[in-house]
Design a protein around this motif. Structure first.
Motif, PDB file in Angstrom:
ATOM      1  N   GLU A 295     108.326-132.432  82.762  1.00 57.17           N
ATOM      2  CA  GLU A 295     106.906-132.774  82.202  1.00 57.17           C
ATOM      3  C   GLU A 295     106.138-133.429  83.170  1.00 57.17           C
ATOM      4  O   GLU A 295     104.716-133.639  82.544  1.00 57.17           O
ATOM      5  CB  GLU A 295     107.082-133.613  80.831  1.00 57.17           C
ATOM      6  N   ASP A 298     102.375-131.049  86.747  1.00 55.33           N
ATOM      7  CA  ASP A 298     100.860-130.512  86.174  1.00 55.33           C
ATOM      8  C   ASP A 298     100.395-129.027  86.375  1.00 55.33           C
ATOM      9  O   ASP A 298     100.042-128.359  85.827  1.00 55.33           O
ATOM     10  CB  ASP A 298      99.769-131.461  86.373  1.00 55.33           C
ATOM     11  N   LYS A 319     109.620-120.835  81.940  1.00 58.79           N
ATOM     12  CA  LYS A 319     109.941-121.424  80.423  1.00 58.79           C
ATOM     13  C   LYS A 319     111.284-121.999  80.425  1.00 58.79           C
ATOM     14  O   LYS A 319     111.463-122.842  79.519  1.00 58.79           O
ATOM     15  CB  LYS A 319     109.831-120.093  79.482  1.00 58.79           C
ATOM     16  N   PHE A 322     110.526-125.588  82.371  1.00 53.14           N
ATOM     17  CA  PHE A 322     109.385-126.515  81.745  1.00 53.14           C
ATOM     18  C   PHE A 322     109.374-126.286  80.146  1.00 53.14           C
ATOM     19  O   PHE A 322     108.257-127.048  79.668  1.00 53.14           O
ATOM     20  CB  PHE A 322     108.311-126.257  82.531  1.00 53.14           C
ATOM     21  N   GLY A 323     109.814-125.283  79.749  1.00 56.58           N
ATOM     22  CA  GLY A 323     109.797-125.264  78.282  1.00 56.58           C
ATOM     23  C   GLY A 323     108.359-124.709  77.993  1.00 56.58           C
ATOM     24  O   GLY A 323     107.697-123.831  78.761  1.00 56.58           O
ATOM     25  N   GLU A 324     107.873-124.588  76.659  1.00 61.50           N
ATOM     26  CA  GLU A 324     106.455-124.438  76.225  1.00 61.50           C
ATOM     27  C   GLU A 324     105.675-125.542  76.492  1.00 61.50           C
ATOM     28  O   GLU A 324     105.721-126.509  75.585  1.00 61.50           O
ATOM     29  CB  GLU A 324     106.603-123.807  74.879  1.00 61.50           C
ATOM     30  N   ARG A 325     104.679-125.531  77.269  1.00 62.62           N
ATOM     31  CA  ARG A 325     103.800-126.589  77.337  1.00 62.62           C
ATOM     32  C   ARG A 325     102.289-126.352  77.855  1.00 62.62           C
ATOM     33  O   ARG A 325     102.083-125.752  78.911  1.00 62.62           O
ATOM     34  CB  ARG A 325     104.233-127.664  78.327  1.00 62.62           C
ATOM     35  N   LYS A 326     101.434-126.426  76.906  1.00 58.92           N
ATOM     36  CA  LYS A 326     100.093-125.883  77.053  1.00 58.92           C
ATOM     37  C   LYS A 326      99.223-126.627  78.112  1.00 58.92           C
ATOM     38  O   LYS A 326      98.269-126.010  78.747  1.00 58.92           O
ATOM     39  CB  LYS A 326      99.280-125.716  75.654  1.00 58.92           C
ATOM     40  N   SER A 327      99.753-127.783  78.443  1.00 65.59           N
ATOM     41  CA  SER A 327      99.111-128.532  79.437  1.00 65.59           C
ATOM     42  C   SER A 327      99.500-128.240  80.892  1.00 65.59           C
ATOM     43  O   SER A 327      98.814-128.697  81.793  1.00 65.59           O
ATOM     44  CB  SER A 327      99.398-130.131  79.234  1.00 65.59           C
ATOM     45  N   LEU A 328     100.585-127.556  80.954  1.00 68.11           N
ATOM     46  CA  LEU A 328     101.038-127.079  82.366  1.00 68.11           C
ATOM     47  C   LEU A 328     100.339-125.893  82.753  1.00 68.11           C
ATOM     48  O   LEU A 328     100.037-124.920  82.207  1.00 68.11           O
ATOM     49  CB  LEU A 328     102.560-126.692  82.267  1.00 68.11           C
ATOM     50  N   TYR A 378     101.108-121.516  78.166  1.00 67.56           N
ATOM     51  CA  TYR A 378     100.637-122.157  79.387  1.00 67.56           C
ATOM     52  C   TYR A 378      99.252-121.952  79.532  1.00 67.56           C
ATOM     53  O   TYR A 378      98.434-121.165  78.890  1.00 67.56           O
ATOM     54  CB  TYR A 378     101.252-121.849  80.634  1.00 67.56           C
TER      55      TYR A 378
END
Length: 414
Positions: A295, A298, A319, A322-328, A378
């Motif tokens: 996390e 960036d 994925k 880092f998983g699901e992360r819209k900020s990435l 993302y």
């Protein structure tokens, strides 16, 4: 642990022949693609590439150098000279025994090899090879030439891992400084493979886009309509230096390298693992070495060449890590520069360093319809660069043979 910082950059690319023009064109989404001018493409399935613009080696090198060196070595020398000037490095003030060169190329002097073999085959069978034939084609020769030009006597070699080569070189340079085996290393990669042999070979492997009617929009990573990569050429040079050494000489520091991960897909000669096994290992190792969590990252400059299997497997791997992360934020700068093969990691490393320094994520261009499964997972800056607060950026490169190399950069802080 010894910190390793970036103190000089040099870029010779299809979208700019220096660092400033490269960066400005990149954040503004300029395409470097166009019809191939280096040879007659009439009978080729792919007739376009990302060639250098307004760059003639004869304008920059002595006739002796033009005779002795292949284009990939000339590109390397040009980028390194830029980086040394950019870093305001006084060569004579350095302990040259502690300055090394680790420089990569995937294909080396493929132009020389092609030209000399054509002359032999089209002649009367008499071998009239230039005495520079062997040194011109060797993939390690650019590293040696750089060392000879500047008198750098430290570690000197050329890692080769196909399109992961210059990231491998960056990681090796990082390690040698970290291990106290050098104080400064000139690293990066160069490639000059826009010729009949390389274009024909990659085309036969069905790796190249065939959008001859619209070259500038052909490279479209992550897009459901992508049909292959666009060949690029050029060089990227990065000067890595031990932090205290840099401070002592009053260097400007542009960024820091904090982790590197290398692994293998162990799956296929040219294809990436469908589940991104090697990519997952490489990215996780870079994170582990940097001592940060997923996390914390960036931005990822993806390998994403615009091939169907490659882009999808990398997204799957990202994925998983880092998983699901819209900020990435994720982007593929190859959409602008084309794929520089063994030099790709160096150019994309420069993009990451400048992204961190300027707080701008470079875009992906030409992409209109992102793979449905990932478009909302993302942040995909499209068309132009996007301002964002950035602390860590990762650069991924993958090579034929299953080679994986991921590099982690950090925004410089005292």
């Amino acid at each position: 642990m010894r910190r390793v910082v970036v103190t000089g950059l040099g870029a010779l690319t299809p979208i700019g022949n220096d660092v400033t023009s490269f960066w400005n064109n990149m954040v503004n989404g300029v395409s470097g693609a166009g019809p191939i001018t280096k040879f007659n493409t009439e009978k080729f399935k792919t007739r376009f590439a990302c060639e250098l613009k307004d760059f003639d080696p004869a304008d920059h090198f002595h006739v002796k150098e033009l005779r002795q060196y292949d284009r990939f070595s000339l590109y390397a020398l040009y980028a390194v000279e830029q980086a040394i000037q950019h870093g305001q490095i006084d060569i004579e003030q350095l302990n040259k025994n502690r300055v090394g060169v680790i420089w990569g190329s995937g294909n080396g002097g493929i132009q020389t090899f092609q030209d000399q073999m054509k002359e032999y085959c089209e002649g009367d069978g008499t071998p009239r090879f230039t005495p520079f034939f062997i040194p011109r084609i060797l993939v390690d020769i650019a590293s040696g030439i750089i060392s000879i030009k500047y008198g750098f006597r430290g570690v000197n070699f050329c890692p080769v891992s196909a399109c992961a080569t210059s990231n491998t070189a960056l990681i090796e340079a990082f390690n040698y400084i970290k291990w106290d085996k050098a104080d400064m290393i000139i690293t990066g990669g160069s490639e000059a493979a826009i010729n009949e042999a390389a274009i024909g070979g990659f085309s036969s492997a069905k790796a190249l886009s065939t959008r001859n009617e619209s070259p500038e929009t052909a490279s479209r990573p992550f897009d459901v309509t992508r049909d292959g990569f666009v060949m690029g050429e050029g060089a990227g040079a990065i000067i890595l230096e031990e932090y205290e050494h840099a401070v002592k000489r009053g260097a400007t520091i542009y960024g820091e390298i904090v982790g590197g991960g290398m692994a293998a897909d162990a799956y296929h000669l040219t294809g990436t693992h469908p589940e991104g096994e090697g990519a997952v290992l490489g990215m996780n190792e870079a994170l582990r070495e940097a001592g940060i969590k997923p996390e914390d990252v960036d931005y990822i400059n993806m390998h994403a060449t615009s091939t169907s299997q490659g882009d999808t497997s990398e997204l799957i791997a990202v994925k998983r890590v880092f998983g699901e992360r819209k900020s990435l934020s994720v982007s593929a700068t190859k959409s602008m520069t084309g794929h520089l093969l063994g030099a790709a990691g160096a150019i994309e490393g420069i993009a990451c360093i400048l992204a961190l320094k300027n707080g701008i994520v470079p875009p992906t261009i030409n992409t209109k319809e992102i793979e449905p499964e990932y478009k909302d997972v993302y942040n995909f800056p499209l068309g132009k660069g996007e301002r964002q607060s950035l602390n860590y950026a990762m650069s991924n490169t993958f090579g034929f043979g299953g080679h994986i190399a991921s590099v982690l950069f950090k925004k410089f802080e005292e």
